[in-house]
Motif scaffolding. Structure first.
Motif, PDB file in Angstrom:
ATOM      1  N   LEU A 156       0.785  -1.610  -0.339  1.00  9.68           N
ATOM      2  CA  LEU A 156      -0.047  -0.082   0.021  1.00  9.68           C
ATOM      3  C   LEU A 156       0.785   1.216   0.062  1.00  9.68           C
ATOM      4  N   ILE A 157       2.065   1.684   0.297  1.00  9.38           N
ATOM      5  CA  ILE A 157       2.975   2.394   0.613  1.00  9.38           C
ATOM      6  C   ILE A 157       3.649   2.775  -0.327  1.00  9.38           C
ATOM      7  N   LYS A 158       3.852   1.878  -1.307  1.00 11.42           N
ATOM      8  CA  LYS A 158       4.187   1.566  -2.767  1.00 11.42           C
ATOM      9  C   LYS A 158       3.319   2.402  -2.934  1.00 11.42           C
ATOM     10  N   GLN A 159       2.072   1.617  -3.881  1.00  6.41           N
ATOM     11  CA  GLN A 159       0.416   2.250  -4.299  1.00  6.41           C
ATOM     12  C   GLN A 159       0.564   3.889  -3.454  1.00  6.41           C
ATOM     13  N   PHE A 160       0.623   4.077  -2.597  1.00  8.93           N
ATOM     14  CA  PHE A 160       0.784   5.610  -2.829  1.00  8.93           C
ATOM     15  C   PHE A 160       1.742   6.332  -2.929  1.00  8.93           C
ATOM     16  N   LEU A 161       3.630   6.020  -3.091  1.00  7.53           N
ATOM     17  CA  LEU A 161       4.089   7.010  -3.802  1.00  7.53           C
ATOM     18  C   LEU A 161       3.873   6.619  -5.225  1.00  7.53           C
ATOM     19  N   LYS A 162       3.677   5.593  -6.069  1.00  7.08           N
ATOM     20  CA  LYS A 162       3.381   5.695  -7.345  1.00  7.08           C
ATOM     21  C   LYS A 162       2.114   5.670  -8.079  1.00  7.08           C
ATOM     22  N   ASP A 163       1.133   5.875  -7.135  1.00  3.55           N
ATOM     23  CA  ASP A 163      -0.100   5.846  -7.862  1.00  3.55           C
ATOM     24  C   ASP A 163      -1.365   7.468  -7.820  1.00  3.55           C
ATOM     25  N   VAL A 164      -0.305   7.953  -6.405  1.00  3.37           N
ATOM     26  CA  VAL A 164      -1.163   9.228  -6.111  1.00  3.37           C
ATOM     27  C   VAL A 164      -0.579  10.234  -6.961  1.00  3.37           C
ATOM     28  N   ASN A 165      -1.250  11.328  -7.276  1.00 12.36           N
ATOM     29  CA  ASN A 165      -1.719  12.067  -8.266  1.00 12.36           C
ATOM     30  C   ASN A 165      -0.853  13.108  -7.311  1.00 12.36           C
ATOM     31  N   TRP A 166      -0.050  13.263  -7.090  1.00  7.82           N
ATOM     32  CA  TRP A 166       0.289  14.468  -6.124  1.00  7.82           C
ATOM     33  C   TRP A 166       0.703  15.288  -6.904  1.00  7.82           C
ATOM     34  N   GLY A 167       0.949  15.988  -7.921  1.00 12.72           N
ATOM     35  CA  GLY A 167       1.065  16.656  -8.941  1.00 12.72           C
ATOM     36  C   GLY A 167       2.348  17.732  -8.991  1.00 12.72           C
ATOM     37  N   GLU A 168       2.543  18.682  -8.743  1.00 17.23           N
ATOM     38  CA  GLU A 168       4.058  19.170  -8.840  1.00 17.23           C
ATOM     39  C   GLU A 168       3.665  19.564  -6.687  1.00 17.23           C
ATOM     40  N   LEU A 169       4.786  19.115  -6.612  1.00 14.30           N
ATOM     41  CA  LEU A 169       4.636  20.177  -4.482  1.00 14.30           C
ATOM     42  C   LEU A 169       6.199  20.214  -4.460  1.00 14.30           C
ATOM     43  N   ASP A 170       5.852  21.344  -3.486  1.00 13.52           N
ATOM     44  CA  ASP A 170       7.328  21.572  -2.774  1.00 13.52           C
ATOM     45  C   ASP A 170       7.695  21.148  -1.692  1.00 13.52           C
ATOM     46  N   TYR A 171       6.869  20.593  -1.032  1.00 13.18           N
ATOM     47  CA  TYR A 171       6.717  19.638   0.249  1.00 13.18           C
ATOM     48  C   TYR A 171       6.304  18.692   0.266  1.00 13.18           C
ATOM     49  N   LEU A 172       6.355  17.412   0.285  1.00 13.52           N
ATOM     50  CA  LEU A 172       6.068  16.582   0.505  1.00 13.52           C
ATOM     51  C   LEU A 172       6.547  15.354   2.323  1.00 13.52           C
ATOM     52  N   ILE A 173       5.312  15.394   3.302  1.00  8.79           N
ATOM     53  CA  ILE A 173       5.245  15.283   4.642  1.00  8.79           C
ATOM     54  C   ILE A 173       4.424  14.150   4.968  1.00  8.79           C
TER      55      ILE A 173
END
Length: 208
Positions: A156-173
């Motif tokens: 699931l952690i891998k899915q969060f990283l590869k499947d979530v469309n974060w777009g352009e971010l300055d910071y990921l917490i």
């Protein structure tokens, strides 16, 4: 599914599970994981290239960690995300505490759902510039217990990283669970595929 046991050997001697010599080298003799390592899939993880491509749009990644629970780690993660967003930064808050997701409740987002698009999973937005992702958005009941083994949590952690469309971010917490275990190893290895985390904040309390 491969089950790995605690090995008393030094990690510097271990060739690693992805090595072609895993379970076969002299250092593996007598290790309780020898059979599991020998039959586990070898070679680089194909998901890492996808994660690296997704992470290219994120300038800075910060992990928030703690050695024990109840020290205010999730509170700090949320406040840090809000503080950066208030400065006009584009911020993502990723909750990888799979068995105890508190971020949705803390931010008043319980009942929100994740939506799928052709670009991937859409995170839940608190503000226009503050996106949130958590397994808490996937549970039918927020009080449901998540009782998962390591491989499923890692997936699931891998899915969060590869499947979530974060777009352009300055910071990921990244709000990690307490302790040092599967989730921490997975997030560190996956981020390493693109660029390592910029740093980590360790939240602790004094012991009596």
């Amino acid at each position: 599914m491969h089950t790995f046991k605690l090995c008393s050997r030094s990690l510097t001697d271990c060739p690693g599970t992805s090595s072609q010599t895993a379970g076969k080298s002299a250092a593996c003799a007598g290790c309780p994981n020898q059979s599991a390592c020998a039959t586990a899939p070898k070679g680089p993880d194909p998901d890492l290239a996808v994660i690296a491509a997704r992470m290219r749009g994120i300038k800075h990644k910060i992990l928030v960690l703690s050695g024990k629970g109840g020290v205010g780690k999730s509170t700090f993660s949320a406040q840090l995300a809000f503080a950066l967003a208030s400065k006009g930064k584009e911020v993502g808050l990723l909750d990888i505490d799979i068995c105890g997701p508190s971020i949705p409740k803390m931010l008043g987002l319980e009942g929100q759902e994740i939506h799928q698009s052709n670009l991937g999973w859409s995170p839940v937005y608190v503000e226009d510039n503050l996106a949130v992702m958590s397994i808490g958005f996937m549970l039918p009941n927020p009080d449901d217990a998540v009782i998962w083994r390591g491989p499923r949590k890692n997936g699931l952690i891998k899915q969060f990283l590869k499947d979530v469309n974060w777009g352009e971010l300055d910071y990921l917490i990244v709000d990690a669970p307490p302790g040092t275990s599967d989730e921490h190893i997975t997030i560190a290895q996956c981020l390493q595929a693109s660029s390592p985390a910029d740093g980590a904040v360790i939240v602790s309390t004094p012991q009596v």
